[in-house]
Design an enzyme around this catalytic site. Structure first.
Site, PDB file in Angstrom:
ATOM      1  N   LYS A  18      11.682  -2.381   0.325  1.00  0.00           N
ATOM      2  CA  LYS A  18      11.827  -3.672  -0.354  1.00  0.00           C
ATOM      3  C   LYS A  18      11.254  -3.559  -1.752  1.00  0.00           C
ATOM      4  O   LYS A  18      10.253  -2.868  -1.963  1.00  0.00           O
ATOM      5  CB  LYS A  18      11.083  -4.776   0.420  1.00  0.00           C
ATOM      6  CG  LYS A  18      11.002  -6.124  -0.310  1.00  0.00           C
ATOM      7  CD  LYS A  18      10.119  -7.108   0.434  1.00  0.00           C
ATOM      8  CE  LYS A  18       9.914  -8.391  -0.366  1.00  0.00           C
ATOM      9  NZ  LYS A  18       9.030  -9.347   0.324  1.00  0.00           N
ATOM     10  N   GLU A  58       1.505 -19.968  -2.364  1.00  0.00           N
ATOM     11  CA  GLU A  58       1.050 -18.766  -1.655  1.00  0.00           C
ATOM     12  C   GLU A  58      -0.390 -18.411  -2.023  1.00  0.00           C
ATOM     13  O   GLU A  58      -0.720 -18.242  -3.197  1.00  0.00           O
ATOM     14  CB  GLU A  58       1.968 -17.589  -1.981  1.00  0.00           C
ATOM     15  CG  GLU A  58       1.694 -16.354  -1.146  1.00  0.00           C
ATOM     16  CD  GLU A  58       2.860 -15.393  -1.094  1.00  0.00           C
ATOM     17  OE1 GLU A  58       2.759 -14.377  -0.380  1.00  0.00           O
ATOM     18  OE2 GLU A  58       3.882 -15.661  -1.756  1.00  0.00           O
TER      19      GLU A  58
END
Length: 447
Positions: free
Chosen positions: A199, A244
């Site tokens: 990723k 986050e």
């Protein structure tokens, strides 16, 4: 590396604020102290009516490069070594504390910062407090601290609410056009297909330009109002509302919130229930992206913990602009030589996670530098605060922007790229992530 300090040791005084005092000053919460009339823009860390606001600046530290976290930690410990701290409240964020922002990359030209405010107002779990910090030899007192608070409260009371008038600003591409960025995403997918990379998170920027000076505090007011579930942050020119948390340390307990996997709420069918659960939870691509991020964080946190827990299944986090797959991670911290790791030490160990970089981390970081054609600066870097006891809250600087000057604001957004990624869909995801700052700037959601 630079630091500004006085010739005297740090002195701090923290005193509790009772309801009568708050009522007398017209303070209903930290957001009521956000105003344009203060002498300096506030340092900010707010969520759900709680958090910290700092005013003024008595000292700062800047650093860059691979040692930026260790340099900041050393400066902070040196400052604390001779500090005189009077703290009757004794909660995370009281006593000696500083706000901070760190560049995403060790190669970045942007300065990483720690800033000591002259006064801090805090709200947490039904308790409110006031801290005054000095470095000029002045001994803080309850009266001097309250005098500073009265000045801030009087300025806030004198100001009318921020009007939500349409903005005359314009938005243009930053380092890459939309077509160029889609080609960058395709290049990222090709790198994953070749093997070795699972990723990579690729970001892009856009620049908003205004004929009138941008009011930083107006941006904060709108973000606090619209994105109450997020952590609204401000450290000098960096502003935003992140969903986050990289790491929160409260004594021996550490917590993190991992987000990866995104669905634009504009895609929600009218009257539909369970749409996000079905689409996000049922997507192999989104679940894979989320799993990479959780494994990345827990792998880096494990050496510092005696116990580490996280759910087997993510939950759906609902925000005004998007849904995310989210997982909350909790750790009991391990002591080393009689000392628990500080929040800043954990920041250094955890950053960057797969949620903002990729996996494997080093390979993804190298590809980001090759493909993005820009310096992320503090975007996707740690932002938050720390105190003298090792506590702190550090978010990831997402859904944010840099105020480059009075008329130009640079916005950043990114997307996690895996083998199944589609460049057009990833571009649309960035526009969904730009939306909080576009709303805060009163700009169209998708120019």
């Amino acid at each position: 590396m630079t630091a500004s300090l006085g010739t005297h040791p740090l002195r701090t005084l923290t005193t509790a604020l009772d309801l009568a005092t708050l009522g007398e000053l017209g303070i209903t919460g930290p957001a009521s102290l956000l105003h344009k009339n203060s002498a300096t823009d506030p340092l900010c860390w707010l969520r759900r009516g709680e958090g910290l606001l700092g005013f003024g600046e008595i000292a700062s530290f800047t650093s860059s490069g691979p040692s930026r976290f260790a340099d900041a930690e050393a400066w902070w410990k040196d400052l604390l070594a001779h500090a005189a701290i009077e703290d009757s409240v004794r909660m995370p964020g009281t006593g000696a504390m500083a706000f901070g922002s760190f560049a995403f990359s060790k190669t970045s030209a942007f300065d990483s910062l720690l800033i000591l405010p002259s006064v801090v107002v805090g709200f947490s779990s039904g308790t409110a407090w006031l801290t005054q910090l000095t470095l000029d030899g002045t001994v803080p007192t309850v009266d001097s601290a309250l005098a500073l608070l009265r000045t801030a409260a009087a300025s806030a009371a004198a100001e009318n609410s921020t009007p939500d008038t349409p903005s005359a600003g314009t938005v243009r591409s930053g380092a890459l056009t939309e077509e160029q960025w889609k080609k960058t995403v395709a290049a990222g997918v090709e790198a994953i297909v070749r093997g070795g990379l699972e990723k990579v998170v690729l970001a892009r920027d856009v620049v908003a330009t205004f004929p009138e000076p941008v009011q930083r505090v107006s941006i904060l007011q709108r973000l606090v109002r619209l994105y109450d579930e997020c952590w609204t942050y401000a450290v000098r020119g960096l502003v935003g509302a992140t969903p986050e948390i990289l790491i929160k340390v409260d004594g021996s307990t550490a917590q993190a919130r991992v987000l990866a996997g995104t669905l634009d709420r504009e895609d929600e069918p009218a009257g539909s229930t369970g749409f996000a659960t079905a689409v996000l939870g049922g997507s192999a691509k989104q679940r894979q992206e989320h799993d990479f991020a959780v494994r990345s964080l827990t792998r880096q946190l494990a050496p510092f913990a005696t116990d580490l827990s996280f759910p087997t299944e993510p939950f759906i986090l609902e925000l005004p602009n998007v849904w995310h797959l989210a997982s909350d991670v909790t750790a009991e911290l391990a002591s080393s030589n009689g000392h628990l790791p500080t929040s800043l030490a954990l920041v250094e160990a955890l950053h960057p996670t797969a949620a903002v970089c990729g996996t494997p981390r080093e390979d993804a970081g190298e590809l980001i530098l090759e493909l993005e054609k820009m310096d992320r600066g503090p975007y996707a870097g740690p932002v938050g605060w720390l105190d003298g006891a090792g506590n702190g809250e550090w978010g990831i600087a997402l859904r944010g922007a840099m105020l480059e000057d009075e008329h130009n604001v640079r916005l950043y957004a990114g997307a996690g790229i895996v083998e199944a990624s589609d460049p057009a869909a990833e571009l649309a995801e960035t526009w969904a992530k730009f939306r909080p700052m576009l709303q805060a700037l009163n700009l169209p959601h998708h120019p």
